[in-house]
Design a protein around this motif. Structure first.
Motif, PDB file in Angstrom:
ATOM      1  N   PHE A  21       0.857  -1.187   0.000  1.00  0.00           N
ATOM      2  CA  PHE A  21       0.000   0.000   0.000  1.00  0.00           C
ATOM      3  C   PHE A  21       0.889   1.232   0.000  1.00  0.00           C
ATOM      4  CE2 PHE A  21      -2.862  -3.085   2.144  1.00  0.00           C
ATOM      5  CZ  PHE A  21      -3.883  -3.045   1.224  1.00  0.00           C
ATOM      6  N   LEU A  23       1.249   4.713   1.488  1.00  0.00           N
ATOM      7  CA  LEU A  23       0.712   5.541   2.581  1.00  0.00           C
ATOM      8  C   LEU A  23       0.999   7.002   2.263  1.00  0.00           C
ATOM      9  CD1 LEU A  23       1.989   3.441   5.632  1.00  0.00           C
ATOM     10  CD2 LEU A  23      -0.197   3.269   4.441  1.00  0.00           C
ATOM     11  N   PHE A  46       4.260   0.549   1.886  1.00  0.00           N
ATOM     12  CA  PHE A  46       4.126  -0.344   3.030  1.00  0.00           C
ATOM     13  C   PHE A  46       3.742  -1.727   2.513  1.00  0.00           C
ATOM     14  CE2 PHE A  46       1.106  -2.359   5.962  1.00  0.00           C
ATOM     15  CZ  PHE A  46       1.946  -2.536   7.046  1.00  0.00           C
ATOM     16  N   ALA A  48       1.968  -4.916   3.079  1.00  0.00           N
ATOM     17  CA  ALA A  48       0.978  -5.553   3.961  1.00  0.00           C
ATOM     18  C   ALA A  48       1.115  -7.069   3.895  1.00  0.00           C
ATOM     19  CB  ALA A  48      -0.423  -5.131   3.564  1.00  0.00           C
ATOM     20  N   ARG A  67      -1.995 -11.058  14.811  1.00  0.00           N
ATOM     21  CA  ARG A  67      -2.278  -9.849  15.583  1.00  0.00           C
ATOM     22  C   ARG A  67      -2.855  -8.781  14.668  1.00  0.00           C
ATOM     23  NH1 ARG A  67       3.095  -9.284  19.191  1.00  0.00           N
ATOM     24  NH2 ARG A  67       1.853  -7.659  20.154  1.00  0.00           N
ATOM     25  N   ASN A  68      -3.317  -7.679  15.258  1.00  0.00           N
ATOM     26  CA  ASN A  68      -3.861  -6.578  14.463  1.00  0.00           C
ATOM     27  C   ASN A  68      -2.827  -6.134  13.421  1.00  0.00           C
ATOM     28  OD1 ASN A  68      -5.290  -5.361  17.452  1.00  0.00           O
ATOM     29  ND2 ASN A  68      -6.441  -6.119  15.728  1.00  0.00           N
ATOM     30  N   GLY A  69      -3.304  -5.970  12.204  1.00  0.00           N
ATOM     31  CA  GLY A  69      -2.438  -5.437  11.151  1.00  0.00           C
ATOM     32  C   GLY A  69      -1.506  -6.468  10.528  1.00  0.00           C
ATOM     33  N   SER A  70      -1.707  -7.762  10.840  1.00  0.00           N
ATOM     34  CA  SER A  70      -0.775  -8.769  10.317  1.00  0.00           C
ATOM     35  C   SER A  70      -1.053  -9.134   8.855  1.00  0.00           C
ATOM     36  CB  SER A  70      -0.803 -10.026  11.193  1.00  0.00           C
ATOM     37  OG  SER A  70      -2.128 -10.493  11.321  1.00  0.00           O
ATOM     38  N   GLY A  71      -2.212  -8.701   8.324  1.00  0.00           N
ATOM     39  CA  GLY A  71      -2.480  -8.935   6.903  1.00  0.00           C
ATOM     40  C   GLY A  71      -3.618  -9.903   6.615  1.00  0.00           C
ATOM     41  N   LYS A  72      -4.354 -10.302   7.656  1.00  0.00           N
ATOM     42  CA  LYS A  72      -5.419 -11.309   7.483  1.00  0.00           C
ATOM     43  C   LYS A  72      -6.524 -10.826   6.534  1.00  0.00           C
ATOM     44  CE  LYS A  72      -6.377 -11.163  11.870  1.00  0.00           C
ATOM     45  NZ  LYS A  72      -5.418 -10.122  12.297  1.00  0.00           N
ATOM     46  N   SER A  73      -7.047  -9.642   6.816  1.00  0.00           N
ATOM     47  CA  SER A  73      -8.148  -9.142   5.983  1.00  0.00           C
ATOM     48  C   SER A  73      -7.675  -8.854   4.570  1.00  0.00           C
ATOM     49  CB  SER A  73      -8.758  -7.877   6.585  1.00  0.00           C
ATOM     50  OG  SER A  73      -9.284  -8.181   7.837  1.00  0.00           O
ATOM     51  N   THR A  74      -6.438  -8.399   4.452  1.00  0.00           N
ATOM     52  CA  THR A  74      -5.891  -8.140   3.116  1.00  0.00           C
ATOM     53  C   THR A  74      -5.859  -9.444   2.324  1.00  0.00           C
ATOM     54  OG1 THR A  74      -4.566  -6.339   4.005  1.00  0.00           O
ATOM     55  CG2 THR A  74      -3.881  -7.233   1.867  1.00  0.00           C
ATOM     56  N   HIS A 211     -10.579 -12.930  15.696  1.00  0.00           N
ATOM     57  CA  HIS A 211      -9.753 -12.896  16.910  1.00  0.00           C
ATOM     58  C   HIS A 211     -10.391 -13.730  18.017  1.00  0.00           C
ATOM     59  CE1 HIS A 211      -6.897  -9.930  15.492  1.00  0.00           C
ATOM     60  NE2 HIS A 211      -7.906  -9.223  15.000  1.00  0.00           N
TER      61      HIS A 211
HETATM   62  N1  ATP Z   1      -6.204   0.346   1.803  1.00  0.00           N
HETATM   63  C1  ATP Z   1      -5.145   0.405   2.593  1.00  0.00           C
HETATM   64  N2  ATP Z   1      -4.254   1.424   2.505  1.00  0.00           N
HETATM   65  C2  ATP Z   1      -3.163   1.465   3.303  1.00  0.00           C
HETATM   66  N3  ATP Z   1      -2.858   0.523   4.212  1.00  0.00           N
HETATM   67  C3  ATP Z   1      -3.711  -0.509   4.339  1.00  0.00           C
HETATM   68  C4  ATP Z   1      -4.895  -0.626   3.544  1.00  0.00           C
HETATM   69  N4  ATP Z   1      -5.534  -1.775   3.899  1.00  0.00           N
HETATM   70  C5  ATP Z   1      -4.785  -2.341   4.868  1.00  0.00           C
HETATM   71  N5  ATP Z   1      -3.693  -1.588   5.130  1.00  0.00           N
HETATM   72  C6  ATP Z   1      -2.642  -1.875   6.111  1.00  0.00           C
HETATM   73  O1  ATP Z   1      -2.187  -3.192   5.889  1.00  0.00           O
HETATM   74  C7  ATP Z   1      -1.899  -3.841   7.141  1.00  0.00           C
HETATM   75  C8  ATP Z   1      -2.659  -5.138   7.198  1.00  0.00           C
HETATM   76  O2  ATP Z   1      -4.041  -4.818   7.326  1.00  0.00           O
HETATM   77  P1  ATP Z   1      -5.146  -5.938   7.496  1.00  0.00           P
HETATM   78  O3  ATP Z   1      -6.451  -5.238   7.593  1.00  0.00           O
HETATM   79  O4  ATP Z   1      -4.961  -6.963   6.458  1.00  0.00           O
HETATM   80  O5  ATP Z   1      -4.733  -6.544   8.902  1.00  0.00           O
HETATM   81  P2  ATP Z   1      -5.502  -7.574   9.817  1.00  0.00           P
HETATM   82  O6  ATP Z   1      -4.536  -8.652  10.159  1.00  0.00           O
HETATM   83  O7  ATP Z   1      -6.779  -7.978   9.202  1.00  0.00           O
HETATM   84  O8  ATP Z   1      -5.747  -6.668  11.099  1.00  0.00           O
HETATM   85  P3  ATP Z   1      -6.924  -6.636  12.189  1.00  0.00           P
HETATM   86  O9  ATP Z   1      -6.761  -7.861  13.023  1.00  0.00           O
HETATM   87  O10 ATP Z   1      -6.587  -5.401  12.953  1.00  0.00           O
HETATM   88  O11 ATP Z   1      -8.225  -6.547  11.475  1.00  0.00           O
HETATM   89  C9  ATP Z   1      -2.274  -2.833   8.222  1.00  0.00           C
HETATM   90  O12 ATP Z   1      -1.100  -2.195   8.682  1.00  0.00           O
HETATM   91  C10 ATP Z   1      -3.175  -1.850   7.522  1.00  0.00           C
HETATM   92  O13 ATP Z   1      -3.037  -0.559   8.085  1.00  0.00           O
END
Ligand code: ATP
Length: 248
Positions: A21, A23, A46, A48, A67-74, A211
């Motif tokens: 991504f 930023l 960045f 992800a 953990r939060n921000g580890s990339g799961k939703s991505t 989680h």
């Molecule tokens: N559209 C975007 N633009 C910039 N950064 C992004 C975008 N989408 C996700 N990120 C970043 O990518 C990283 C991974 O995000 P993601 O949502 O995949 O994490 P996650 O593991 O699902 O977190 P959580 O448990 O907090 O939901 C995070 O640091 C997030 O800030």
């Protein structure tokens, strides 16, 4: 005798997939000018998700943990095809449905009823198939007369009810679920979990991001642990959960 490799049977194949991504640090022309004059970079790349491979066999139920921000939703969005990877490829066999974001795939100006048809069409159902399943979808969602209200007036839980009802009635081969069940009330959540277990029991493939560790241990047999965009563990869900807990 016919031999098949794991990859041959995979319902989902992820090969060398990565996601970056950009930023932005400035949000106005003035700010951009100041940062440029100061010689500071206005954007930052960045990562992800670092390149990763993953094969999910048909009928497997897999939890994406981290953990939060580890990339799961991505990663889940890449599997769903709502986001394109920067490298590599994702292949999904069969019909895909899922719940990634509340309200996604719904048009705010249309009623719930109209959105059922729209959403189901996006998920690959014909009008005749939706008509045939409509009463079951409405009964599952159980939102009463709000079915004929524009969805812009829906609460997040009502969105979830309708979206989940449509998604499960498309009979998906691969079902993706993000944290989203969190907005449902307890009774609806229990109903959704029963339905998800039923889908798994029917041999459909599940990928769950949550989680709620006791929940993923109940729903999934395999756990994939992500840490700062890298796949760091892949095995029985209990082992992945223990590792995540140990990492604090
Ligand atoms: N559209 C975007 N633009 C910039 N950064 C992004 C975008 N989408 C996700 N990120 C970043 O990518 C990283 C991974 O995000 P993601 O949502 O995949 O994490 P996650 O593991 O699902 O977190 P959580 O448990 O907090 O939901 C995070 O640091 C997030 O800030």
């Amino acid at each position: 005798m016919q031999t098949r490799t794991v990859v041959d049977r995979a319902a989902v194949e992820v090969e060398g997939v990565s996601k970056h991504f950009r930023l932005r640090h400035t949000h106005s022309l003035k700010e951009a000018l100041v940062w440029t004059v100061q010689g500071r970079a206005r954007t930052d790349d960045f990562t992800a998700l670092h390149p990763l491979d993953l094969a999910i066999e048909a009928g497997e139920s897999l939890a994406l943990l981290g953990r939060n921000g580890s990339g799961k939703s991505t990663l889940l969005k890449l599997l769903a095809g709502v986001m394109a990877p920067d490298s590599g490829q994702v292949r999904v066999r069969g019909r895909l449905a899922g719940l990634l974001e509340v309200g996604a795939g719904f048009h705010p100006d249309l009623t719930g009823r109209e959105n059922v048809f729209l959403n189901a069409a996006i998920l690959g159902l014909s009008r005749a198939q939706v008509e045939e399943r409509f009463d079951d979808i409405a009964a599952f969602a159980d939102i009463g007369r709000f079915l004929d209200t524009q969805v812009r007036f829906y609460s997040s839980g009502m969105f979830l009810r309708l979206a989940f009802a449509v998604a499960v009635h498309t009979e998906p081969d691969v079902f993706l679920v993000d944290e989203i069940l969190a907005v449902g009330d307890e009774a609806f959540r229990a109903k959704c979990l029963d339905r998800i277990e039923r889908l798994a029991g029917e041999g459909r493939t599940l990928v769950v991001v949550s989680h709620d560790l006791p929940l993923v241990e109940r729903l999934c047999s395999r756990g994939v642990l992500l840490d700062r965009g890298r796949l760091v563990a892949d095995g029985p869900v209990r082992t992945a959960v223990e590792r995540l807990r140990a990492a604090g």
